[in-house]
Scaffold this active site. Structure first.
Site, PDB file in Angstrom:
ATOM      1  N   ASP A 215     -10.682   3.366   5.043  1.00 38.82           N
ATOM      2  CA  ASP A 215     -11.133   1.969   4.917  1.00 38.82           C
ATOM      3  C   ASP A 215     -12.662   1.892   4.923  1.00 38.82           C
ATOM      4  O   ASP A 215     -13.233   0.870   4.552  1.00 38.82           O
ATOM      5  CB  ASP A 215     -10.585   1.130   6.083  1.00 38.82           C
ATOM      6  CG  ASP A 215      -9.380   0.294   5.675  1.00 38.82           C
ATOM      7  OD1 ASP A 215      -9.246   0.012   4.468  1.00 38.82           O
ATOM      8  OD2 ASP A 215      -8.597  -0.079   6.564  1.00 38.82           O
TER       9      ASP A 215
ATOM     10  N   GLN B  17      -3.933  -1.519   9.828  1.00 41.03           N
ATOM     11  CA  GLN B  17      -3.916  -2.841   9.187  1.00 41.03           C
ATOM     12  C   GLN B  17      -4.535  -3.887  10.122  1.00 41.03           C
ATOM     13  O   GLN B  17      -4.134  -4.014  11.281  1.00 41.03           O
ATOM     14  CB  GLN B  17      -2.466  -3.224   8.824  1.00 41.03           C
ATOM     15  CG  GLN B  17      -2.356  -4.522   8.060  1.00 41.03           C
ATOM     16  CD  GLN B  17      -3.011  -4.494   6.678  1.00 41.03           C
ATOM     17  OE1 GLN B  17      -2.912  -3.503   5.945  1.00 41.03           O
ATOM     18  NE2 GLN B  17      -3.708  -5.557   6.314  1.00 41.03           N
TER      19      GLN B  17
ATOM     20  N   LYS C 216       0.840  -1.205   0.000  1.00 40.67           N
ATOM     21  CA  LYS C 216       0.000   0.000   0.000  1.00 40.67           C
ATOM     22  C   LYS C 216       0.875   1.255   0.000  1.00 40.67           C
ATOM     23  O   LYS C 216       0.605   2.220  -0.715  1.00 40.67           O
ATOM     24  CB  LYS C 216      -0.927  -0.019   1.235  1.00 40.67           C
ATOM     25  CG  LYS C 216      -2.026  -1.075   1.124  1.00 40.67           C
ATOM     26  CD  LYS C 216      -2.750  -1.349   2.441  1.00 40.67           C
ATOM     27  CE  LYS C 216      -3.757  -2.489   2.256  1.00 40.67           C
ATOM     28  NZ  LYS C 216      -4.399  -2.934   3.500  1.00 40.67           N
TER      29      LYS C 216
END
Ligand SMILES: NC(=O)c1ccc[n+]([C@@H]2O[C@H](COP(=O)([O-])OP(=O)(O)OC[C@H]3O[C@@H](n4cnc5c(N)ncnc54)[C@H](OP(=O)(O)O)[C@@H]3O)[C@@H](O)[C@H]2O)c1
Length: 297
Positions: A119, A96, A52
């Site tokens: 997210d 994460q 990412k």
């Protein structure tokens, strides 16, 4: 001839279209910034975060990275999030997952400032999605929606089966598919581990989206002729390779391919789309927070 839907190609297209958005932001004096937070020794999580960050660098998104010892309490992670919420150079925050068992996931996701929640897991953003007014669509389901569109797969009026009901993939995916909007209007069934006869449901589907995290759960006998199959699963199984494992999806690719009209591979299907949509959400977050309009692809 079964179409193999190439996620790398579609993701590359979206990422190159995002370049002009980044240029627009830059010319207004704004460099989009993404903070990644890793609280895990898990090798796969480390790999995902570095992929990412690399994708951010290629697009001109500034990435800052925080690594926390996985033995730290929830409070340490909450303090880290508070710092990132207050940092004006950070437009998006990605924690994460999965987090260590002792960490309160819910408290962590709720602590992220909703306009930085790239997210899309904060309850405010989840609620907006359900209401059909999404701010940040969760990256994997959004990526799948874009993949279907790129492969000219019509969802309207189709029967879709989503296998999995997690908050990060299954539920938002089903929500996108039932929206009265482009890429939606599908009649959608959500299956899970208590579904009595999974094959009976998937065989009837025009579109099967497999997100169970169970290697090769769905084989060709569970796919109807001419279906479109999207495999979200990424499972490590022991194999005689240099690393001692190989990655397989939730779908048994070879047998499913004989039935499907179109199918995604693992790797190279959904995975690259998840990263592309994270970049998309980060650019969108910068645009919202800095009040600089951009033409998102
Ligand atoms: N490619 C990408 O970018 C990407 C992104 C995210 C996730 N993934 C992968 O996608 C998979 C799913 O991720 P997740 O986070 O949603 O997983 P998760 O939180 O473990 O959820 C799995 C879901 O599948 C259901 N399930 C498990 N076994 C099943 C079975 N035998 N039959 C029917 N349903 C079953 C579970 O049912 P219950 O609710 O009843 O337990 C649960 O709802 C994983 O392999 C993950 O690595 C890939």
């Amino acid at each position: 001839m079964t179409e193999i839907i190439d996620g790398n190609e579609v993701a590359d297209g979206i990422e190159s279209e995002l370049e002009s958005c980044v240029e627009t932001l830059e010319s207004a004096g704004v460099t989009p910034g993404l903070a990644t937070v890793l609280m895990s020794d898990d090798e796969a999580s480390e790999t995902y975060v570095s992929m990412k960050r690399r994708a951010c660098a290629e697009l001109g998104i500034e990435s800052v990275h925080a690594e926390l010892d996985p033995t730290e309490p929830t409070e340490t992670l909450l303090e880290q999030i508070d710092d990132l919420n207050a940092d004006p150079a950070v437009h998006g925050i990605l924690v994460q997952l999965p987090l260590p068992d002792h960490v309160d996931d819910r408290a962590v996701l709720e602590r992220i400032e909703p306009t930085k929640d790239v997210d899309g897991f904060h309850p405010e953003n989840a609620g907006l999605l359900v209401a059909g007014e999404s701010r940040f669509k969760p990256c994997t389901p959004h990526g799948i929606q874009r993949l279907l569109a790129a492969a000219d797969v019509e969802t309207e009026g189709k029967d879709a089966v989503v296998v999995g009901r997690s908050n990060i993939v299954g539920k938002p995916m089903a929500n996108l598919l039932i929206q009265k909007a482009d890429g939606g209007n599908a009649t959608t069934t959500v299956c899970h581990s208590r579904t009595a006869d999974l094959g009976e449901k998937t065989r009837e589907a025009d579109i099967v989206i497999a997100a169970a995290g169970y290697p090769e759960l769905i084989d060709g006998s569970m796919i109807g002729d001419g279906a479109v199959v999207i495999d979200v699963g990424v499972n490590r199984v022991d194999a005689d390779t240099e690393k001692g494992y190989e990655l397989v999806g939730d779908v048994e690719f070879e047998s499913a391919k004989t039935k499907a009209d179109a199918i995604t591979p693992v790797p190279g299907g959904v995975g690259p789309m998840t990263i592309a949509m994270l970049l998309y959400n980060t650019v969108k977050a910068a645009s919202i927070q800095e009040d600089v309009p951009v033409s998102l692809p």
